[in-house]
Design an enzyme around this catalytic site. Structure first.
Site, short mmCIF file in Angstrom:
data_model
loop_
_atom_site.label_atom_id
_atom_site.label_comp_id
_atom_site.label_asym_id
_atom_site.label_seq_id
_atom_site.Cartn_x
_atom_site.Cartn_y
_atom_site.Cartn_z
N CYS A 41 -8.72 3.19 7.84
CA CYS A 41 -10.05 2.83 7.35
C CYS A 41 -10.96 2.39 8.49
O CYS A 41 -10.51 2.00 9.57
CB CYS A 41 -9.95 1.78 6.26
SG CYS A 41 -9.80 0.10 6.85
N GLU A 51 0.83 -1.21 0.00
CA GLU A 51 0.00 0.00 0.00
C GLU A 51 0.87 1.26 0.00
O GLU A 51 0.56 2.23 -0.70
CB GLU A 51 -0.95 0.01 1.20
CG GLU A 51 -1.92 1.17 1.15
CD GLU A 51 -2.79 1.30 2.40
OE1 GLU A 51 -3.09 2.45 2.77
OE2 GLU A 51 -3.16 0.26 2.98
#
Length: 320
Positions: free
Chosen positions: A202, A133
């Protein structure tokens, strides 16, 4: 006469699959249904060996780089972690048909980084070096546009060219507590630093960490189901330890449980990382049921209703 000891198991809720992981797996499965095998996948679609092995058995071919894929009309799927801009550019140059399974919450970070860069900011990315990521986010902008900060010490030592033109974004799967400490240092040192409109970590990472924090102080041991290359799963083990559970461990499957380390426990908490399927949680519970007389209760009732749309190409049914 029953000789197995009693064990009270608390299942953390929420746990396991998040919307981004669910979507990524669906993309590979639907591509296999619609186009047939092989479907090439750049990097593990999600960081879970059981999931990857299951998709491989259905005809998915996993590669680390596009160079490993022959000239083909077969679909190529980019993993949920996101990719540098150079990857779709190379795929287009080779006329590949590709499907992007990047989690929309990771894409949101990419958009934020691009926006800050276009406004003249240097970007500070809070994350773990080498994680896919992070590689993907840093690859959204030209070399040198983003500086990686991994720790509070890094944040204290960071020397920008212009302290008045800074913005920060974060990897989506970090420890909420660690990240807030790093952000506090950056804000103290650089009061003009711009941050995300909304938290980058998140919802699923945050919810799973909060669930573990609630359970960990009250159990003798904690098991997190997840793979060792899964950032959000590793963070859950750390969260459990910090919350006061000294015997916290990460296991990919029930076969990895270190029974000696669990000797004498009477209470156990179980959670699962965002890329771990519920079938593996069931497998772990069953393994304990073989050795203990178990009672199972759930802690937390937070239902996650978030669902992400599939790519347009996969929303149409296969041709008859």
């Amino acid at each position: 006469m029953e000789t197995r000891p009693q064990l009270d198991i608390t299942l953390c809720a929420p746990r396991g699959f998040c919307a981004g992981v669910d979507r990524a797996i669906q993309i590979v499965e639907l591509a296999l249904e619609k186009y047939g095998a092989p479907v090439y996948v750049r990097h593990a679609i999600v960081h879970n060996k059981y999931v990857v092995d299951g998709l491989r058995a259905k005809g998915a071919v996993f590669v680390e780089e596009l160079d490993e894929i022959p000239d083909t009309d077969a679909p190529v799927v980019f993993s949920a972690h996101g990719v540098p801009k150079s990857v779709p550019a190379r795929a287009q140059a080779r006329n590949m048909f590709f499907l992007d399974a990047t989690c929309p919450l990771v894409s949101k970070v990419h958009v934020e980084a691009q926006r800050h860069f276009s406004e003249g900011h240097h970007i500070v990315l809070i994350g773990h070096k080498g994680h896919p990521e992070v590689v993907g986010t840093m690859g959204q902008l030209p070399p040198g546009a983003i500086s990686l900060v991994e720790t509070v010490a890094d944040a204290e030592a960071f020397v920008p060219a212009d302290p008045t033109q800074l913005a920060f974004v974060t990897q989506t799967t970090l420890s909420v507590d660690d990240t807030s400490e790093i952000v506090a240092v950056l804000r103290r040192r650089f009061p003009q630093i711009s941050g995300p409109h909304k938290e980058d970590i998140c919802y699923a990472t945050t919810n799973r960490q909060e669930a573990v924090k609630r359970v960990a102080p009250h159990v003798d041991a904690m098991i997190v189901v997840g793979s060792s290359n899964s950032s959000n799963s590793l963070r859950l083990v750390e969260v459990a330890e910090r919350a006061g559970c000294a015997r916290a461990m990460l296991v990919d499957r029930a076969a990895e449980i270190d029974w000696a380390r669990l000797d004498g426990i009477r209470t156990l908490g179980i959670s699962a990382g965002a890329s771990a399927p519920e079938a593996l949680v069931d497998e772990v519970v069953e393994a304990f049921a073989q050795r203990y007389v178990i009672t199972v209760t759930a802690s937390g009732a937070q239902r996650e209703s978030i669902v992400f749309n599939l790519p347009r190409e996969l929303r149409t049914p296969p041709a008859a």
